[in-house]
Design an enzyme around this catalytic site. Sequence first.
Site, PDB file in Angstrom:
ATOM      1  N   GLY A 202       0.839  -1.091  -0.040  1.00  0.00           N
ATOM      2  CA  GLY A 202      -0.010  -0.051   0.050  1.00  0.00           C
ATOM      3  C   GLY A 202       0.632   1.277   0.097  1.00  0.00           C
ATOM      4  N   SER A 203       0.244   2.188   0.751  1.00  0.00           N
ATOM      5  CA  SER A 203       1.124   3.595   0.473  1.00  0.00           C
ATOM      6  C   SER A 203       2.190   3.641   1.541  1.00  0.00           C
ATOM      7  CB  SER A 203      -0.080   4.933   0.633  1.00  0.00           C
ATOM      8  OG  SER A 203      -0.371   4.743   1.843  1.00  0.00           O
ATOM      9  N   VAL A 206       0.827   4.770   5.464  1.00  0.00           N
ATOM     10  CA  VAL A 206       0.410   3.429   6.023  1.00  0.00           C
ATOM     11  C   VAL A 206       1.400   2.522   6.305  1.00  0.00           C
ATOM     12  CG1 VAL A 206      -1.325   1.798   6.293  1.00  0.00           C
ATOM     13  CG2 VAL A 206      -2.104   3.937   5.353  1.00  0.00           C
ATOM     14  N   GLY A 207       2.353   2.475   5.332  1.00  0.00           N
ATOM     15  CA  GLY A 207       3.615   1.664   5.466  1.00  0.00           C
ATOM     16  C   GLY A 207       4.244   1.969   6.923  1.00  0.00           C
ATOM     17  N   GLU A 224       5.636  -3.228   0.567  1.00  0.00           N
ATOM     18  CA  GLU A 224       5.510  -3.165  -0.824  1.00  0.00           C
ATOM     19  C   GLU A 224       4.812  -1.764  -0.947  1.00  0.00           C
ATOM     20  OE1 GLU A 224       6.761  -5.024  -3.178  1.00  0.00           O
ATOM     21  OE2 GLU A 224       7.619  -6.491  -2.040  1.00  0.00           O
ATOM     22  N   CYS A 258       0.990   0.066  -9.103  1.00  0.00           N
ATOM     23  CA  CYS A 258       2.141   0.541  -8.528  1.00  0.00           C
ATOM     24  C   CYS A 258       3.166   0.713  -9.436  1.00  0.00           C
ATOM     25  CB  CYS A 258       2.376  -0.264  -7.387  1.00  0.00           C
ATOM     26  SG  CYS A 258       2.777  -2.014  -7.790  1.00  0.00           S
TER      27      CYS A 258
HETATM   28  P1  NAD Z   1      -5.152   0.904   0.646  1.00  0.00           P
HETATM   29  O1  NAD Z   1      -6.173   2.033   0.863  1.00  0.00           O
HETATM   30  O2  NAD Z   1      -6.000  -0.204   0.318  1.00  0.00           O
HETATM   31  O3  NAD Z   1      -4.421   0.685   1.858  1.00  0.00           O
HETATM   32  C1  NAD Z   1      -3.600  -0.512   2.007  1.00  0.00           C
HETATM   33  C2  NAD Z   1      -4.088  -1.379   3.114  1.00  0.00           C
HETATM   34  O4  NAD Z   1      -3.641  -0.670   4.163  1.00  0.00           O
HETATM   35  C3  NAD Z   1      -5.641  -1.799   3.057  1.00  0.00           C
HETATM   36  O5  NAD Z   1      -5.598  -2.982   3.528  1.00  0.00           O
HETATM   37  C4  NAD Z   1      -5.983  -0.738   4.418  1.00  0.00           C
HETATM   38  O6  NAD Z   1      -7.063  -1.325   4.872  1.00  0.00           O
HETATM   39  C5  NAD Z   1      -4.920  -0.411   5.054  1.00  0.00           C
HETATM   40  N1  NAD Z   1      -4.997   0.528   5.703  1.00  0.00           N
HETATM   41  C6  NAD Z   1      -5.358   1.827   5.384  1.00  0.00           C
HETATM   42  N2  NAD Z   1      -5.153   3.046   6.014  1.00  0.00           N
HETATM   43  C7  NAD Z   1      -4.650   2.409   7.533  1.00  0.00           C
HETATM   44  C8  NAD Z   1      -4.393   2.829   8.840  1.00  0.00           C
HETATM   45  N3  NAD Z   1      -4.499   4.101   8.952  1.00  0.00           N
HETATM   46  N4  NAD Z   1      -4.042   1.974   9.585  1.00  0.00           N
HETATM   47  C9  NAD Z   1      -3.649   0.814   9.276  1.00  0.00           C
HETATM   48  N5  NAD Z   1      -4.118   0.322   8.233  1.00  0.00           N
HETATM   49  C10 NAD Z   1      -4.634   0.807   7.103  1.00  0.00           C
HETATM   50  O7  NAD Z   1      -4.179   1.260  -0.472  1.00  0.00           O
HETATM   51  P2  NAD Z   1      -3.354   2.442  -0.780  1.00  0.00           P
HETATM   52  O8  NAD Z   1      -2.604   2.648   0.294  1.00  0.00           O
HETATM   53  O9  NAD Z   1      -4.388   3.557  -1.226  1.00  0.00           O
HETATM   54  O10 NAD Z   1      -2.464   1.660  -2.043  1.00  0.00           O
HETATM   55  C11 NAD Z   1      -1.932   2.689  -2.988  1.00  0.00           C
HETATM   56  C12 NAD Z   1      -0.505   2.732  -2.837  1.00  0.00           C
HETATM   57  O11 NAD Z   1       0.070   1.151  -2.608  1.00  0.00           O
HETATM   58  C13 NAD Z   1       0.120   3.270  -4.036  1.00  0.00           C
HETATM   59  O12 NAD Z   1       1.351   3.818  -3.421  1.00  0.00           O
HETATM   60  C14 NAD Z   1       0.521   1.988  -4.727  1.00  0.00           C
HETATM   61  O13 NAD Z   1       1.754   2.418  -5.373  1.00  0.00           O
HETATM   62  C15 NAD Z   1       0.972   1.163  -3.770  1.00  0.00           C
HETATM   63  N6  NAD Z   1       1.130  -0.273  -4.192  1.00  0.00           N
HETATM   64  C16 NAD Z   1       2.177  -0.953  -4.306  1.00  0.00           C
HETATM   65  C17 NAD Z   1       2.370  -2.151  -4.745  1.00  0.00           C
HETATM   66  C18 NAD Z   1       3.517  -2.972  -4.742  1.00  0.00           C
HETATM   67  O14 NAD Z   1       3.691  -4.288  -4.957  1.00  0.00           O
HETATM   68  N7  NAD Z   1       4.656  -2.439  -4.240  1.00  0.00           N
HETATM   69  C19 NAD Z   1       1.155  -2.814  -5.142  1.00  0.00           C
HETATM   70  C20 NAD Z   1      -0.146  -2.019  -5.113  1.00  0.00           C
HETATM   71  C21 NAD Z   1      -0.240  -0.773  -4.765  1.00  0.00           C
END
Ligand code: NAD
Length: 470
Positions: A202-203, A206-207, A224, A258
């Site tokens: 994810g982002s 949140v990472g 990731e 991503c």
């Molecule tokens: P998302 O909103 O689905 O969030 C990812 C996960 O984090 C979800 O399961 C969500 O429930 C959890 N989450 C969200 N907010 C949270 C919080 N405050 N506390 C705990 N958990 C929380 O996805 P996103 O973040 O919008 O994803 C998009 C990003 O992910 C982009 O930056 C994209 O480049 C990246 N991405 C990376 C890969 C990779 O393989 N490297 C793949 C897909 C997406």
Amino acid sequence: MPELQLVSTPSEHLDGSASGLVGDLRAHFQTGTTRPLSWRLSQLDALEHFLMEREQDIFAALRADLGKPITEAFTSEIGMTLSELRLTRKKLASWMKPERVRTPWVAMPGRSYVYREPLGVTLIIGAWNYPVSLVVLPLIGAIAAGNCVVLKPSELAPNASALLAKWIPKYLDRKSIRVVEGGVPETTALLREKWDHIFYTGSGTVGSIVMQAAAKHLTPVTLELGGKSPCIVDESANLNLAAKRIVYGKFFNAGQTCVAPDYVLVHEHVHDALLNRIVSTIREFYGDDPKQSPDYARIVNERHHARLTALLSEADVVTGGQSDVSDRYIAPTILKNVNEDDAVMQEEIFGPILPVISVPSIESAIGYVGRRAKPLALYVFARDEDVQDRVLAGTSAGGTTLNHIWIHLGVPALPFGGVGGSGMGAYHGRHSFEAFSHRRAVLKKPAMPDPPILFPPYSARKLRWIKRLL
Ligand code: NAD
């Protein structure tokens, strides 16, 4: 705080805390059920059955969540996952074998090995853009390495999440592998627990939350993440090929990938020619009105739709720019005359908007990339191999495909992951197995002989021998 509903199966609800769930899995892990090769293979088989038998349900869920065309849904969510799964099944016995390594004289007599052992109880948190493969691909690694797993799919792709919560428990071993649906409160509750590994996609924002939660328990993480992945087009590039591949890689899943090229840096000598070819390729792929094309996906929700359309308000649009929130549609859009400090260049775009920026030289493209966070992917279109080498040497990125877009992540032998702001750790193929394994050092010593040089009383003579044997 709202009442939490941690759902392991549609019929099973847990109350507020995830400690019962994790406790059950930990106790189950201790039974050793997940360790034998036979259990791992049986779960990989079951996962294959799930993907093949529920293919139509998966397509329907992805259509509802993201308007995914079937071919894109198959290649990115099912096909790639099946090929990783089959490779893992074929190779797993050899990956699990203790790996014999060299033993130095000082440790002789003896034989040294690296054993791969499961980490224990692991958590996989997925993102919404590839909501099936982003949890199932790491799951392959977690199973292959012999772990118990909790999957937390993204709530922003609710149909895919519900599908996984419904079917995974029906196909896989429910005592070892669980699905928890939910958003921030549920993920927060999960993150309070002690895990043996957290695999997050994810982002970066949140990472960072995930990493801080993991740090409390000294839990290792794979992150990731994303970022702005550049695409550099040199004057030596085959422009027809570059345009075709860039349009494909950018507008696949409506740019919500991503590793999609976030922006193009093109040599000024070929800037106009590339733009023309990109515009005609968009028409060739999606027709005069991409909204009517069955091959063009939709934006995940209204919030992301609003975020993306806001980026268009002051932009110099070459083609596209149309949007319809009722259909979550944004046309494939190309921007020119974009400045480094424009809004569109601040954050990852993550949608069907592509800025094309003219640069006077490859060195200035390298400098442009170097002023930003290290990207997840970087692409170079150049026939001149010297240019390819200069870009590789002058930049850093999670991964690179030369003369194409993101095909590197379909090569299981290549580690897929970020660097710096785009993530840490990697997976795919054997790397997934490694990501979920502990590499345990094992030295097997015989009882005899038992040379006395290491033991007291020490002496100058013994020390001389030790120095010689090191
Ligand atoms: P998302 O909103 O689905 O969030 C990812 C996960 O984090 C979800 O399961 C969500 O429930 C959890 N989450 C969200 N907010 C949270 C919080 N405050 N506390 C705990 N958990 C929380 O996805 P996103 O973040 O919008 O994803 C998009 C990003 O992910 C982009 O930056 C994209 O480049 C990246 N991405 C990376 C890969 C990779 O393989 N490297 C793949 C897909 C997406």
